[in-house]
Design a protein around this motif. Structure first.
Motif, PDB file in Angstrom:
ATOM      1  N   ILE A 136      29.589   9.146 -31.528  1.00  0.00           N
ATOM      2  CA  ILE A 136      30.326   7.986 -31.034  1.00  0.00           C
ATOM      3  C   ILE A 136      29.484   7.320 -29.953  1.00  0.00           C
TER       4      ILE A 136
ATOM      5  N   THR B 295      36.400  13.772 -36.473  1.00  0.00           N
ATOM      6  CA  THR B 295      35.805  13.739 -35.135  1.00  0.00           C
ATOM      7  C   THR B 295      36.472  12.702 -34.245  1.00  0.00           C
ATOM      8  N   GLU B 296      36.670  11.500 -34.788  1.00  0.00           N
ATOM      9  CA  GLU B 296      37.221  10.419 -33.973  1.00  0.00           C
ATOM     10  C   GLU B 296      38.742  10.450 -33.890  1.00  0.00           C
ATOM     11  N   GLU B 297      39.401  10.876 -34.981  1.00  0.00           N
ATOM     12  CA  GLU B 297      40.863  10.837 -35.017  1.00  0.00           C
ATOM     13  C   GLU B 297      41.510  12.086 -34.423  1.00  0.00           C
TER      14      GLU B 297
ATOM     15  N   GLY C  20      36.679  11.162 -40.567  1.00  0.00           N
ATOM     16  CA  GLY C  20      37.611  10.712 -39.538  1.00  0.00           C
ATOM     17  C   GLY C  20      38.036  11.801 -38.581  1.00  0.00           C
TER      18      GLY C  20
ATOM     19  N   CYS D 116      35.401   9.768 -23.453  1.00  0.00           N
ATOM     20  CA  CYS D 116      34.309   9.871 -24.420  1.00  0.00           C
ATOM     21  C   CYS D 116      33.342   8.697 -24.251  1.00  0.00           C
TER      22      CYS D 116
ATOM     23  N   SER E 249      27.630   6.749 -37.438  1.00  0.00           N
ATOM     24  CA  SER E 249      28.915   7.214 -36.919  1.00  0.00           C
ATOM     25  C   SER E 249      29.212   8.634 -37.379  1.00  0.00           C
TER      26      SER E 249
ATOM     27  N   LYS F 203      38.449  13.594 -30.633  1.00  0.00           N
ATOM     28  CA  LYS F 203      38.310  12.696 -29.481  1.00  0.00           C
ATOM     29  C   LYS F 203      39.575  12.675 -28.613  1.00  0.00           C
TER      30      LYS F 203
END
Length: 436
Positions: A185, A138-140, A136, A153, A210, A143
């Protein structure tokens, strides 16, 4: 953007940035430059920057001549000035992800790097996190920080995760030929980032759906090893009570051509990944009310091995009618594995601490490491070993199986030896050797 970046990769017009020039970052930067991509290395430590720019190598897995050649050719340069991020098309973040004093993830280096990148990144940039972290991140975390730049992104920049798989000292697998896993992503981001790695590396590039899958994959790799080493350590303790040689047991077991992989015991776990990564997973699992009992049990077994080794050392000395308190002990090897100069999380350091706490007059020798730093203090080893020096110690404790050590000389001159790595397995005369 997808077509533009694929063309730049094909024509080797991509300028690469690598943030963090340590055990992961420098080998990656060297491989990018060797593949024909102009590369800029970013690091906050001026000493590393100056050494790279002078063509002076400080990482064992980098070939000295390779670094010197690409620096002189202008293909690699280093800087502490993150404003040069504006000039790069691909950025790999390879910074430390340690644990804090509460054994929780310390992602401050990742956050700080992302904030510096966000300040200067431009449209059309690929950003990849390589540092091991919890699923999580990378995205949480990354980003939102990168999008604070005003770029979006998937539209203005691509973001992915590709875990490092560096194994310091491995003679067969290096950064160049180790298979790579890539998650990103969006499909376009994954395709382009994977293409970038394929243009540089010889190993396969395996794409996953992902960043979270790639993040979890890396933790699975090292948790798998942690658990199996924990089993080996528990088995060696049991075998000692039963009077059975575990090393002979595992040699017999590994003759089976399927269903068994050999793992070996030792004084504990070392290195940046295997001792730390399971804590990342158990920390994240608690967020979902999930208890990782098997993982935590293996960590408990591995964490107590330094103490167990000191207890065994005490028993060996007792048989010789000597107390550990006041005895002169030489710890042989402070690297966390054989034939490297890396002592990060080395269990040998904990063994030394516990020996000293028990009153032993403890020194160390490591042909790869002259001194180490721990809790702000510098500890220096002895400069050399010979027959006279070895014979002066009440006990030799082998905690790293370096191959450039004369074990035959040690066996012939030592009063007693406790071999926690089975480094002396080929020595025939074993009257003064006890193996973990």
């Amino acid at each position: 953007m997808r077509e533009q970046l694929l063309n730049k990769i094909k024509n080797k017009d991509v300028i690469v940035g690598v943030v963090g020039l340590g055990y992961v970052g420098l080998p990656l930067a060297v491989e990018k430059a060797k593949a024909g991509f102009k590369t800029i290395g970013f690091d906050v430590q001026k000493k590393k920057v100056d050494m790279v720019n002078a063509g002076t190598n400080y990482i064992g897995d980098v070939v000295d001549d390779d670094l010197k050649r690409i620096v002189e050719a202008g293909m690699l340069q280093a800087t502490s000035d993150f404003s040069f991020v504006k000039d790069v098309d691909f950025i790999a973040i390879c910074v430390p992800t340690p644990l804090d004093k509460h054994q929780q993830p310390d992602i401050s280096y990742v956050r700080s790097s992302a904030e510096k990148i966000a300040k200067y990144m431009t449209k059309g940039t690929m950003v990849v996190l390589e540092s091991t972290t919890y699923p999580g991140t990378t995205e949480e975390l990354l980003k939102p920080i990168l999008e604070s730049s005003g770029l979006k992104c998937g539209e203005d920049f691509y973001l992915g995760f590709s875990p490092e798989r560096v194994d310091p000292g491995n003679k067969q697998f290096k950064t160049k030929n180790t298979p790579k896993v890539v998650g990103a992503i969006g499909d376009d981001a994954r395709e382009v980032i994977a293409a970038m790695y394929r243009a540089v590396l010889e190993g396969d590039v395996y794409e996953v759906s992902s960043p979270a899958v790639a993040e979890m994959e890396k933790i699975l790799e090292n948790t798998y090893r942690n658990i199996n080493i924990g089993l080996a350590n528990e088995m060696v303790m049991l075998c000692n009570k039963l009077g059975i040689d575990y090393w002979e047991v595992v040699d017999a077991a590994k003759t089976k051509p399927y269903g068994f992989q050999a793992f070996y015991p030792g004084p504990g776990l070392g290195g940046h990944c295997i001792p730390l990564d399971p804590y990342y997973l158990s920390w994240k699992a608690r967020e979902y009310g999930f208890h990782t009992s098997m993982i935590e049990n293996s960590m408990m077994v591995n964490d107590k091995m330094p103490e167990y080794c000191v207890e065994r050392a005490m028993t060996i000395l007792n048989r010789r009618k000597k107390a550990l308190n006041g005895s002169k002990v030489l710890v042989l090897g402070v690297a966390y594995k054989n034939d490297i100069d890396d002592y990060r999380e080395s269990p040998a350091i904990r063994v030394i601490e516990k020996l000293k706490a028990a009153g032993a007059r403890t020194e160390f020798y490591d042909p790869w490491i002259a001194e180490y730093k721990d809790n702000g203090q510098v500890f220096k080893g002895i400069d050399e070993i010979d027959a006279k020096i070895i014979s002066d110690y009440d006990l030799i404790v082998i905690t790293a199986a370096h191959t450039n050590v004369d074990y035959d000389m040690i066996q012939k001159n030592a009063q007693a030896i406790f071999d926690t790595r089975n480094a002396m397995k080929d020595i025939e005369n074993r009257e003064n050797i006890e193996v973990l």
